[in-house]
Write an enzyme that holds these catalytic residues in place. Structure first.
Site: not given
Length: 118
Positions: A15-16, A36, A38, A40, A78-80, A82, A89
């Site tokens: 976001r930053r 997304r 995060q 999921n 998965y997070f990495q 995606y 993912r």
């Protein structure tokens, strides 16, 4: 919990980086993928914890713990994946789904054994 905190922090950093203020959930494609991923992971966490708990109590703590660690590792991958690309993912997603099914089977077997054999 540490994984969920890590994922949430990644959303804050994104976001930053891309100047996307809450409650906005759209913007730069990299931010959207991180957000997304995060979401999921957070959506599946209650299912995972419930199955892990039941499998650990009624089947075997060691087997459940091993499955739980593997699940956490696959969700991290998965997070990495995606965050880099949506296609990244898929492999970890399928692996984590198989582990959830395995935990479900262990939990069911443990419950059946507990209630039918006692």
């Amino acid at each position: 919990v540490l994984f969920l905190a890590y994922f949430a922090l990644q959303v804050i950093y994104a976001r930053r980086k891309y100047k996307i203020s809450p409650p906005e959930t759209t913007g730069h494609p990299e931010f959207e993928r991180i957000f997304r991923a995060q979401a999921n992971c957070s959506e599946y966490f209650p299912i995972f914890i419930s199955l892990l708990w039941v499998a650990g109590i009624f089947f075997h703590q060691g087997v459940a713990a091993a499955c739980g660690l593997l699940y956490l590792y696959t969700r991290f991958k998965y997070f990495q994946g995606y965050a880099v690309a949506a296609q990244g993912r898929l492999g970890p997603l399928y692996a984590s789904a198989r582990l959830l099914w395995l935990l479900l089977g262990l939990a069911a077997a443990g419950l059946l054994a507990h209630f039918l054999l006692t």
